[in-house]
Design a protein around this motif. Structure first.
Motif, PDB file in Angstrom:
ATOM      1  N   GLY A 163     -10.531 100.092 -11.362  1.00 39.45           N
ATOM      2  CA  GLY A 163      -9.966 100.018 -12.718  1.00 39.45           C
ATOM      3  C   GLY A 163      -8.457  99.858 -12.695  1.00 39.45           C
ATOM      4  N   SER A 164      -7.824 100.633 -11.822  1.00 37.39           N
ATOM      5  CA  SER A 164      -6.352 100.560 -11.820  1.00 37.39           C
ATOM      6  C   SER A 164      -5.868  99.221 -11.268  1.00 37.39           C
ATOM      7  N   ILE A 165      -6.621  98.678 -10.319  1.00 40.22           N
ATOM      8  CA  ILE A 165      -6.250  97.345  -9.809  1.00 40.22           C
ATOM      9  C   ILE A 165      -6.376  96.311 -10.922  1.00 40.22           C
ATOM     10  N   GLN A 166      -7.482  96.431 -11.640  1.00 45.41           N
ATOM     11  CA  GLN A 166      -7.715  95.507 -12.751  1.00 45.41           C
ATOM     12  C   GLN A 166      -6.590  95.595 -13.782  1.00 45.41           C
ATOM     13  N   LEU A 167      -6.181  96.830 -14.076  1.00 43.83           N
ATOM     14  CA  LEU A 167      -5.127  97.046 -15.073  1.00 43.83           C
ATOM     15  C   LEU A 167      -3.813  96.415 -14.608  1.00 43.83           C
ATOM     16  N   SER A 168      -3.474  96.664 -13.348  1.00 40.77           N
ATOM     17  CA  SER A 168      -2.221  96.106 -12.823  1.00 40.77           C
ATOM     18  C   SER A 168      -2.251  94.586 -12.867  1.00 40.77           C
ATOM     19  N   LEU A 169      -3.397  94.033 -12.472  1.00 41.36           N
ATOM     20  CA  LEU A 169      -3.519  92.566 -12.506  1.00 41.36           C
ATOM     21  C   LEU A 169      -3.349  92.046 -13.922  1.00 41.36           C
ATOM     22  N   GLY A 170      -3.936  92.793 -14.861  1.00 44.91           N
ATOM     23  CA  GLY A 170      -3.837  92.405 -16.270  1.00 44.91           C
ATOM     24  C   GLY A 170      -2.390  92.379 -16.713  1.00 44.91           C
ATOM     25  N   ILE A 171      -1.648  93.432 -16.346  1.00 45.84           N
ATOM     26  CA  ILE A 171      -0.241  93.519 -16.750  1.00 45.84           C
ATOM     27  C   ILE A 171       0.550  92.350 -16.156  1.00 45.84           C
ATOM     28  N   ILE A 172       0.320  92.119 -14.867  1.00 49.67           N
ATOM     29  CA  ILE A 172       1.035  91.003 -14.224  1.00 49.67           C
ATOM     30  C   ILE A 172       0.666  89.685 -14.902  1.00 49.67           C
ATOM     31  N   GLY A 173      -0.632  89.555 -15.209  1.00 46.02           N
ATOM     32  CA  GLY A 173      -1.110  88.349 -15.889  1.00 46.02           C
ATOM     33  C   GLY A 173      -0.394  88.110 -17.213  1.00 46.02           C
ATOM     34  N   GLN A 174      -0.184  89.193 -17.957  1.00 47.35           N
ATOM     35  CA  GLN A 174       0.503  89.071 -19.247  1.00 47.35           C
ATOM     36  C   GLN A 174       1.904  88.487 -19.066  1.00 47.35           C
ATOM     37  N   TYR A 175       2.626  89.043 -18.111  1.00 47.69           N
ATOM     38  CA  TYR A 175       3.989  88.540 -17.880  1.00 47.69           C
ATOM     39  C   TYR A 175       3.946  87.100 -17.387  1.00 47.69           C
ATOM     40  N   LEU A 176       2.976  86.832 -16.518  1.00 47.08           N
ATOM     41  CA  LEU A 176       2.856  85.489 -15.970  1.00 47.08           C
ATOM     42  C   LEU A 176       2.589  84.483 -17.086  1.00 47.08           C
ATOM     43  N   SER A 177       1.701  84.855 -18.003  1.00 48.13           N
ATOM     44  CA  SER A 177       1.359  83.907 -19.063  1.00 48.13           C
ATOM     45  C   SER A 177       2.565  83.646 -19.966  1.00 48.13           C
ATOM     46  N   LYS A 178       3.364  84.704 -20.216  1.00 45.96           N
ATOM     47  CA  LYS A 178       4.555  84.517 -21.049  1.00 45.96           C
ATOM     48  C   LYS A 178       5.549  83.605 -20.328  1.00 45.96           C
ATOM     49  N   THR A 179       5.705  83.830 -19.030  1.00 45.46           N
ATOM     50  CA  THR A 179       6.622  82.997 -18.248  1.00 45.46           C
ATOM     51  C   THR A 179       6.154  81.548 -18.279  1.00 45.46           C
ATOM     52  N   TYR A 180       4.822  81.389 -18.159  1.00 46.92           N
ATOM     53  CA  TYR A 180       4.212  80.068 -18.170  1.00 46.92           C
ATOM     54  C   TYR A 180       4.551  79.334 -19.471  1.00 46.92           C
ATOM     55  N   LEU A 181       4.342  80.037 -20.590  1.00 45.04           N
ATOM     56  CA  LEU A 181       4.634  79.409 -21.885  1.00 45.04           C
ATOM     57  C   LEU A 181       6.112  79.089 -22.021  1.00 45.04           C
ATOM     58  N   GLU A 182       6.944  79.987 -21.496  1.00 49.92           N
ATOM     59  CA  GLU A 182       8.389  79.812 -21.604  1.00 49.92           C
ATOM     60  C   GLU A 182       8.846  78.594 -20.793  1.00 49.92           C
ATOM     61  N   THR A 183       8.259  78.403 -19.603  1.00 49.16           N
ATOM     62  CA  THR A 183       8.712  77.305 -18.744  1.00 49.16           C
ATOM     63  C   THR A 183       8.257  75.950 -19.282  1.00 49.16           C
ATOM     64  N   LYS A 184       7.250  75.944 -20.122  1.00 50.23           N
ATOM     65  CA  LYS A 184       6.797  74.676 -20.690  1.00 50.23           C
ATOM     66  C   LYS A 184       7.822  74.096 -21.648  1.00 50.23           C
TER      67      LYS A 184
END
Ligand code: UDP
Ligand code: MG
Length: 320
Positions: free
Chosen positions: A279-300
């Motif tokens: 569960g905690s691994i999943q949560l951490s991945l989720g958090i990283i994913g959130q930042y990654l997706s924002k960065t992704y949108l920003e770089t577009k």
């Protein structure tokens, strides 16, 4: 003569707009006479599906101080506010909702704060959350408590978007061209001397709110991610704690097996640990994913909004 620009984001506001327009014209006429001021009203139609746009056409015909910008689809209130700031020509720019929840009568006080008391921003602050469902107020308060702890920008509880800014402050706002806009944070982040003017919350004059609880929840997540990297740090700390615990547990197991021999007991412990660690691994991945997706949108570097049509003046800027 000094100009005050009034920006009004509108999304499906056909019911409230006529009341608003009547009220704002009354107040601005008074102010114009008293202080020798000029007004411009900039309505930003955020892809409304009702008769909002045709109402705006009518307003432009009725009152030559009116301009409108109409988006090609719904881009959200944040985008609408940015478009308004971008097109405002005034020395003072004020942001208001179309539903009369932001009393136009406060414009005078705001103007005087900036003009005479040398503030750069005069913002309305709700002193009570009366009229809001209790659960919504509870989560709102928790949100402000949390975000002020984990972010450097100042978030004031009850601060509304209803505010007047000097040209200097508007200029600073426009410098922030990020795609994931969270105004409550951006207003705090740019700083400047801000005067808080208390006001009582009033019911919307007509129509319905566009913000469901779910939409607000997602919006608050956006705010946290845009203005704090604390969740990333928390994810790492949780990871380290789990590694430490696992290491200690490993030693315990080895020692226990050596002294008492092997046993098949302990399945529940194993199952719990597996679930917890997974569960905690999943949560951490989720958090990283959130930042990654924002960065992704920003770089577009996509535009913040696209204009479908607008009133004649300054048609130079179709996309921004
Ligand atoms: N609004 C907008 N785009 C949206 C949602 C809302 O421009 O996607 C506008 C809406 O027309 C209103 C203001 O933002 O002028 C505030 O919206 P609302 O009154 O629904 O929010 P609440 O007052 O309930 O927070
Ligand atoms: Mg409202």
């Amino acid at each position: 003569m000094e100009i005050i620009s009034v920006i009004i984001p509108c999304y499906n506001e056909e019911a409230a707009l006529p009341y608003f327009f009547k009220e704002i014209r009354k107040v601005s006429d008074n102010l114009s006479d008293t202080y020798n001021l000029c007004f411009e009203f900039i309505f930003v139609d955020d892809g409304s599906k009702d008769k909002t746009l045709s109402l705006l056409h009518q307003f432009v015909r009725e009152d030559q101080r009116t301009r409108y910008i109409s988006f090609s689809r719904n881009f959200g209130k944040e985008a609408a506010m940015y478009a308004g700031f971008f097109h405002a020509k005034g020395d003072y720019v004020v942001l208001m909702d179309a539903d009369l929840q932001h009393p136009p009568a406060m414009l005078e006080e705001m103007y005087l704060c900036i003009k005479q008391e040398a503030f750069d921003v005069a913002a309305a602050r709700r002193i009570s959350r009366k009229g809001d469902p209790p659960i919504r107020s509870f989560f709102a308060r928790r949100f402000y408590h949390l975000i002020n702890k984990i972010s450097k920008a100042e978030f004031v509880d009850g601060a509304s978007d209803f505010r007047m800014l000097s040209r200097k402050a508007v200029h600073a706002l426009l410098e922030i061209g990020e795609y994931n806009r969270f105004s409550k944070g951006i207003f705090g982040w740019i700083g400047f001397k801000t005067k808080w003017i208390p006001y009582e919350n009033v019911e919307r004059v007509a129509g319905e709110t566009n913000w469901s609880f779910g939409r607000l929840l997602l919006y608050s997540l956006d705010g946290i991610i845009a203005f704090s990297t604390a969740p990333l740090a928390i994810a790492s700390v949780v990871g380290i704690l789990f590694c430490l615990a696992a290491f200690i547990w490993m030693i315990v197991i080895v020692l226990r097996t050596l002294s008492w021999g092997e046993s098949v007991a302990g399945y529940p412990t194993l199952a719990c640990l597996l679930l917890l660690v997974g569960g905690s691994i999943q949560l951490s991945l989720g958090i990283i994913g959130q930042y990654l997706s924002k960065t992704y949108l920003e770089t577009k570097r996509r535009p913040i909004y696209i204009i479908g049509e607008m009133s004649e003046e300054s048609e130079d800027e179709e996309i921004h």
